[in-house]
Design a protein around this motif. Sequence first.
Motif, PDB file in Angstrom:
ATOM      1  N   LEU B  74       0.841  -1.209   0.000  1.00  0.00           N
ATOM      2  CA  LEU B  74       0.000   0.000   0.000  1.00  0.00           C
ATOM      3  C   LEU B  74       0.878   1.262   0.000  1.00  0.00           C
ATOM      4  CD1 LEU B  74      -3.051   0.888   0.278  1.00  0.00           C
ATOM      5  CD2 LEU B  74      -2.564   1.200   2.700  1.00  0.00           C
ATOM      6  N   LEU B  75       1.926   1.249   0.818  1.00  0.00           N
ATOM      7  CA  LEU B  75       2.822   2.413   0.866  1.00  0.00           C
ATOM      8  C   LEU B  75       3.458   2.648  -0.496  1.00  0.00           C
ATOM      9  CD1 LEU B  75       4.672   2.070   4.315  1.00  0.00           C
ATOM     10  CD2 LEU B  75       2.761   3.554   3.707  1.00  0.00           C
ATOM     11  N   GLU B  76       3.863   1.546  -1.135  1.00  0.00           N
ATOM     12  CA  GLU B  76       4.485   1.679  -2.464  1.00  0.00           C
ATOM     13  C   GLU B  76       3.505   2.306  -3.440  1.00  0.00           C
ATOM     14  OE1 GLU B  76       5.278   1.157  -6.423  1.00  0.00           O
ATOM     15  OE2 GLU B  76       3.902  -0.357  -5.637  1.00  0.00           O
ATOM     16  N   ARG B  77       2.266   1.816  -3.395  1.00  0.00           N
ATOM     17  CA  ARG B  77       1.268   2.256  -4.374  1.00  0.00           C
ATOM     18  C   ARG B  77       0.805   3.684  -4.115  1.00  0.00           C
ATOM     19  NH1 ARG B  77      -0.533   3.815  -7.885  1.00  0.00           N
ATOM     20  NH2 ARG B  77      -2.149   3.180  -9.359  1.00  0.00           N
ATOM     21  N   VAL B  78       0.542   3.986  -2.846  1.00  0.00           N
ATOM     22  CA  VAL B  78      -0.093   5.269  -2.517  1.00  0.00           C
ATOM     23  C   VAL B  78       0.933   6.383  -2.258  1.00  0.00           C
ATOM     24  CG1 VAL B  78      -1.596   6.417  -0.837  1.00  0.00           C
ATOM     25  CG2 VAL B  78      -2.109   4.105  -1.578  1.00  0.00           C
ATOM     26  N   ALA B  79       2.006   6.039  -1.563  1.00  0.00           N
ATOM     27  CA  ALA B  79       2.936   7.096  -1.139  1.00  0.00           C
ATOM     28  C   ALA B  79       4.130   7.260  -2.071  1.00  0.00           C
ATOM     29  CB  ALA B  79       3.419   6.807   0.283  1.00  0.00           C
ATOM     30  N   PHE B  80       4.734   6.140  -2.493  1.00  0.00           N
ATOM     31  CA  PHE B  80       6.013   6.254  -3.200  1.00  0.00           C
ATOM     32  C   PHE B  80       5.871   6.257  -4.728  1.00  0.00           C
ATOM     33  CE2 PHE B  80       7.406   4.013   0.854  1.00  0.00           C
ATOM     34  CZ  PHE B  80       7.657   5.216   1.484  1.00  0.00           C
ATOM     35  N   ARG B  81       4.897   5.512  -5.268  1.00  0.00           N
ATOM     36  CA  ARG B  81       4.776   5.458  -6.735  1.00  0.00           C
ATOM     37  C   ARG B  81       4.474   6.839  -7.337  1.00  0.00           C
ATOM     38  NH1 ARG B  81       1.444   0.829  -9.916  1.00  0.00           N
ATOM     39  NH2 ARG B  81       2.593  -0.433  -8.414  1.00  0.00           N
ATOM     40  N   PRO B  82       3.551   7.616  -6.721  1.00  0.00           N
ATOM     41  CA  PRO B  82       3.287   8.938  -7.315  1.00  0.00           C
ATOM     42  C   PRO B  82       4.508   9.861  -7.283  1.00  0.00           C
ATOM     43  CG  PRO B  82       1.542   8.316  -5.786  1.00  0.00           C
ATOM     44  CD  PRO B  82       2.642   7.320  -5.604  1.00  0.00           C
ATOM     45  N   LEU B  83       5.462   9.544  -6.400  1.00  0.00           N
ATOM     46  CA  LEU B  83       6.640  10.416  -6.270  1.00  0.00           C
ATOM     47  C   LEU B  83       7.858   9.853  -6.996  1.00  0.00           C
ATOM     48  CD1 LEU B  83       6.423  11.292  -2.458  1.00  0.00           C
ATOM     49  CD2 LEU B  83       5.845  12.766  -4.384  1.00  0.00           C
ATOM     50  N   ARG B  84       7.641   8.814  -7.807  1.00  0.00           N
ATOM     51  CA  ARG B  84       8.791   8.116  -8.384  1.00  0.00           C
ATOM     52  C   ARG B  84       9.670   9.014  -9.248  1.00  0.00           C
ATOM     53  NH1 ARG B  84       7.103   2.638 -11.030  1.00  0.00           N
ATOM     54  NH2 ARG B  84       6.176   2.200  -9.013  1.00  0.00           N
ATOM     55  N   LYS B  85       9.055  10.014  -9.876  1.00  0.00           N
ATOM     56  CA  LYS B  85       9.858  10.897 -10.733  1.00  0.00           C
ATOM     57  C   LYS B  85      10.328  12.139  -9.983  1.00  0.00           C
ATOM     58  CE  LYS B  85       8.017   9.288 -15.104  1.00  0.00           C
ATOM     59  NZ  LYS B  85       7.081   9.529 -16.194  1.00  0.00           N
ATOM     60  N   ALA B  86      10.023  12.176  -8.677  1.00  0.00           N
ATOM     61  CA  ALA B  86      10.465  13.327  -7.873  1.00  0.00           C
ATOM     62  C   ALA B  86      11.945  13.183  -7.553  1.00  0.00           C
ATOM     63  CB  ALA B  86       9.643  13.395  -6.591  1.00  0.00           C
ATOM     64  N   THR B  87      12.527  14.228  -6.991  1.00  0.00           N
ATOM     65  CA  THR B  87      13.952  14.175  -6.659  1.00  0.00           C
ATOM     66  C   THR B  87      14.169  13.191  -5.505  1.00  0.00           C
ATOM     67  OG1 THR B  87      13.756  15.913  -5.014  1.00  0.00           O
ATOM     68  CG2 THR B  87      14.213  16.605  -7.280  1.00  0.00           C
ATOM     69  N   PRO B  88      15.385  12.647  -5.376  1.00  0.00           N
ATOM     70  CA  PRO B  88      15.667  11.731  -4.258  1.00  0.00           C
ATOM     71  C   PRO B  88      15.382  12.362  -2.906  1.00  0.00           C
ATOM     72  CG  PRO B  88      17.445  11.647  -5.876  1.00  0.00           C
ATOM     73  CD  PRO B  88      16.521  12.750  -6.295  1.00  0.00           C
ATOM     74  N   PHE B 190       9.002  -4.415  -2.686  1.00  0.00           N
ATOM     75  CA  PHE B 190       8.250  -4.043  -1.479  1.00  0.00           C
ATOM     76  C   PHE B 190       7.602  -5.267  -0.839  1.00  0.00           C
ATOM     77  CE2 PHE B 190       8.855   0.290  -2.818  1.00  0.00           C
ATOM     78  CZ  PHE B 190       8.787   1.028  -1.648  1.00  0.00           C
ATOM     79  N   LEU B 191       7.149  -6.198  -1.673  1.00  0.00           N
ATOM     80  CA  LEU B 191       6.526  -7.425  -1.138  1.00  0.00           C
ATOM     81  C   LEU B 191       7.550  -8.232  -0.326  1.00  0.00           C
ATOM     82  CD1 LEU B 191       4.115  -9.742  -3.019  1.00  0.00           C
ATOM     83  CD2 LEU B 191       5.982 -10.757  -1.783  1.00  0.00           C
ATOM     84  N   VAL B 192       8.723  -8.456  -0.917  1.00  0.00           N
ATOM     85  CA  VAL B 192       9.746  -9.248  -0.210  1.00  0.00           C
ATOM     86  C   VAL B 192      10.218  -8.508   1.035  1.00  0.00           C
ATOM     87  CG1 VAL B 192      12.023 -10.307  -0.393  1.00  0.00           C
ATOM     88  CG2 VAL B 192      10.484 -10.381  -2.339  1.00  0.00           C
ATOM     89  N   SER B 193      10.399  -7.195   0.921  1.00  0.00           N
ATOM     90  CA  SER B 193      10.842  -6.453   2.106  1.00  0.00           C
ATOM     91  C   SER B 193       9.754  -6.489   3.178  1.00  0.00           C
ATOM     92  CB  SER B 193      11.240  -5.021   1.753  1.00  0.00           C
ATOM     93  OG  SER B 193      10.107  -4.238   1.525  1.00  0.00           O
ATOM     94  N   GLY B 194       8.484  -6.551   2.760  1.00  0.00           N
ATOM     95  CA  GLY B 194       7.396  -6.698   3.717  1.00  0.00           C
ATOM     96  C   GLY B 194       7.436  -8.039   4.430  1.00  0.00           C
ATOM     97  N   VAL B 195       7.725  -9.090   3.675  1.00  0.00           N
ATOM     98  CA  VAL B 195       7.841 -10.429   4.285  1.00  0.00           C
ATOM     99  C   VAL B 195       8.964 -10.427   5.329  1.00  0.00           C
ATOM    100  CG1 VAL B 195       8.531 -12.829   3.818  1.00  0.00           C
ATOM    101  CG2 VAL B 195       6.887 -11.685   2.327  1.00  0.00           C
ATOM    102  N   LEU B 196      10.077  -9.791   4.992  1.00  0.00           N
ATOM    103  CA  LEU B 196      11.199  -9.737   5.930  1.00  0.00           C
ATOM    104  C   LEU B 196      10.837  -8.904   7.168  1.00  0.00           C
ATOM    105  CD1 LEU B 196      14.122  -9.290   3.359  1.00  0.00           C
ATOM    106  CD2 LEU B 196      13.487 -11.362   4.577  1.00  0.00           C
ATOM    107  N   ALA B 197      10.113  -7.800   6.946  1.00  0.00           N
ATOM    108  CA  ALA B 197       9.699  -6.959   8.081  1.00  0.00           C
ATOM    109  C   ALA B 197       8.769  -7.742   9.013  1.00  0.00           C
ATOM    110  CB  ALA B 197       9.010  -5.696   7.574  1.00  0.00           C
ATOM    111  N   ALA B 198       7.846  -8.501   8.430  1.00  0.00           N
ATOM    112  CA  ALA B 198       6.925  -9.299   9.244  1.00  0.00           C
ATOM    113  C   ALA B 198       7.696 -10.348  10.049  1.00  0.00           C
ATOM    114  CB  ALA B 198       5.888  -9.971   8.345  1.00  0.00           C
TER     115      ALA B 198
END
Lengths: 237, 294
Positions: B74-88, B190-198
Motif C-alpha cells: 500500500l505504501l508503495e502504491r499510494v505514497a512512493f509510486r506517485p513520487l517516483r519521478k520526484a527528486t531523491p 516491497f513485497l519481499v521487504s514486507g515479508v522480511l519486516a513481518a
Amino acid sequence: MPDAMLELEGLEVRYGVVAAVRALDLRIERGELVGLIGPNGAGKSSTLLAIMGVVPVARGEVRLRGVSITGRAPEAIARAGISLVPEGRHIFAGLTVEENLRLGRAARRDANGVEADLRRVYGLFPAIAGSLSRQGSALSGGQQQQLAIARALLARPDVLLLDEPSLGLAPTVVESVFAALEEVRAQGVTILLVEQRAQVTVSTADRTYVLANGELRLSLTPADANDTARLAAAYLS
Amino acid sequence: MSTLQALVDAVALGSIYALVAVGIGLVFGVLRLINFAYGELITAGAYTLWVLRSLPAVVAILACFAVVVSLSLLLERVAFRPLRKATPATMLIATFAVSYLLQSIYLLVFGSLGNSVSTLAGLQQAVDLGGLRIRWITIVSLACGSLLLIGTAILLGRTSIGLHMRAAATDFQTARVLGVRANRVIAFAFLVSGVLAASVSVLFTVQNSLVTPDLGVPITIFALVGVVVGGLDRLWTATLGGFAIGFAYSLLGDKLSGEARVYLPSLVFGLVIVVLLLRPGGLFAGQPRSVERV
C-alpha cells in the motif's frame, strides 16, 4: 503502398527549452534497414529514445504497425515489438552473458521458439555462444556490442533500433557487426540504424536520412555512398 | 563459557538486523530510496500480534504477515509510486512523513504505554546445550534468519523476477528498455521487504515483548547504520553490515553492565564513526569511494 512498420509524424523532442528533434517525419517499411546519420547533437539518439519512450515526445506521434505508441512506458513499447541497442551497449557488467541474454527475453510476447532464437543469435555471434558463463565485464568491446545486439534480438522484435553500434570498435569488428545486421535484416527484422560512420551506413541501408539540428536535411540511397562531397555538404549544412 | 553464550546471542541479534538490512537494501536497489518508514512496518506487525494475542499463534503470525505485506504494498502504491519521478530528496522526506504518520496513528489507536505481546512466549525458555543456556528464540532467530537470507539469495539468483530485480538495481532504464516491468519489479521488492519486516516483527517481539508506537525506529536506525557501515552499493555488503551492527550491539551490551548500558548506543555509533573514518566506502565494500563534498 507497402506496410509501414514504424512511422514518425511531426516528432518533436525537447530538453527544457532546447528542441533536440523538430517536426521529424519518417516512414519505415516492413523489413527495411534505414540509416540515420548526422553530426553530434543532430538529434539522432534523441529520436531513438523518443521512439522507445525513454524521453517524452513533446509533439507529434510514433506509430508501430499503424498503432500509436506515443507516451507509452519503455517496457510497454519493448513488449509491443521494438528493441533498442543503446549507445554504449549498456550490458549488465555484473551479470553473466547467459543472464544478459535471459534479460533479452523479458519483452517476448510468447515463450515459444526461444531455443531456435538462441541458436540463431549463436550462429550470428559465435563468440557469445562460447562465453555464456563469463561476466559481461569480461568481454571485449566488440563482444559486448555483439551481446547487446544478441540480447535485443532475443526479444524477437519487429523493429530493431541501434544507436551507434560501431562506436569504439576496431574496423574489422565493425565489419562483422554490419554483416550481422544484414543477416538480421534478411530474417525480416526492420532496422533503424543511427551511426556516425556515414559511408558504411549509406552503402548498407536501403535509405539513409541525414539529420542536423534536429531536422531532416537529406535522403540518400546506397548509390550516394561514394559521393563524399554530398555527404560532407549534408553534414555541414 | 559466558563469552560463548554472548557470541551466540550476538549472532542471533545480528541475523535479525541482517534481515532488516536486506529489507531496506532491496527497496534501495530498485528505487534508490532509503525507506525510513521500514520500522513502522515492523511495528504494524508487532501490534497485529498484540491485537490477535488471544488467537492461536499460527493465526496471529499469518495475520501479521498479511498486514505487514499489505501495508508495504500500500505504501508503495499510494505514497512512493506517485513520487517516483520526484527528486531523491523529496522521496526521502516522504519516507519520514510516512514514518511519522504511522507512528502517530499507532499512538492514537494503541496509546503511548507499551502493550505486551505474548505470542510464542514459550520460546523465551532456555535449553541446555553443553553447558550453554540458550533461549529457544535465539535458535529460532538464527534458523529463521539464515533460511530467509538464503531464500532471498535464491530468489534473486535463480528466478526470473530475481534477475529482473538485479538488472533494475544495476541500471533501471536499460532494464525497462529490455521489457522489465518497472511497477512489477518495484512492487515485488516491497513485497519481499514486507515479508522480511513481518519476520522481524515476530522474532523481535518474542525477544522484546513490549510494543510501543516507536518500536521500529531504533531497529531501522541501527540497521541503516549497519547498511552504511557494510556498504550500500551491494545487497550482500549491506546484509553483512546489518549483521555486524547487531553483533556489535549485542557483544558490547554483554560487556556493559547496569547503568553503563545507557551508553551502549553511543558506544556503537562511536565505533561506526571510527569504521567510516578508516573505510569511508563501507567495511565490506571493494573500493573506497572518494566523494568531494566541498
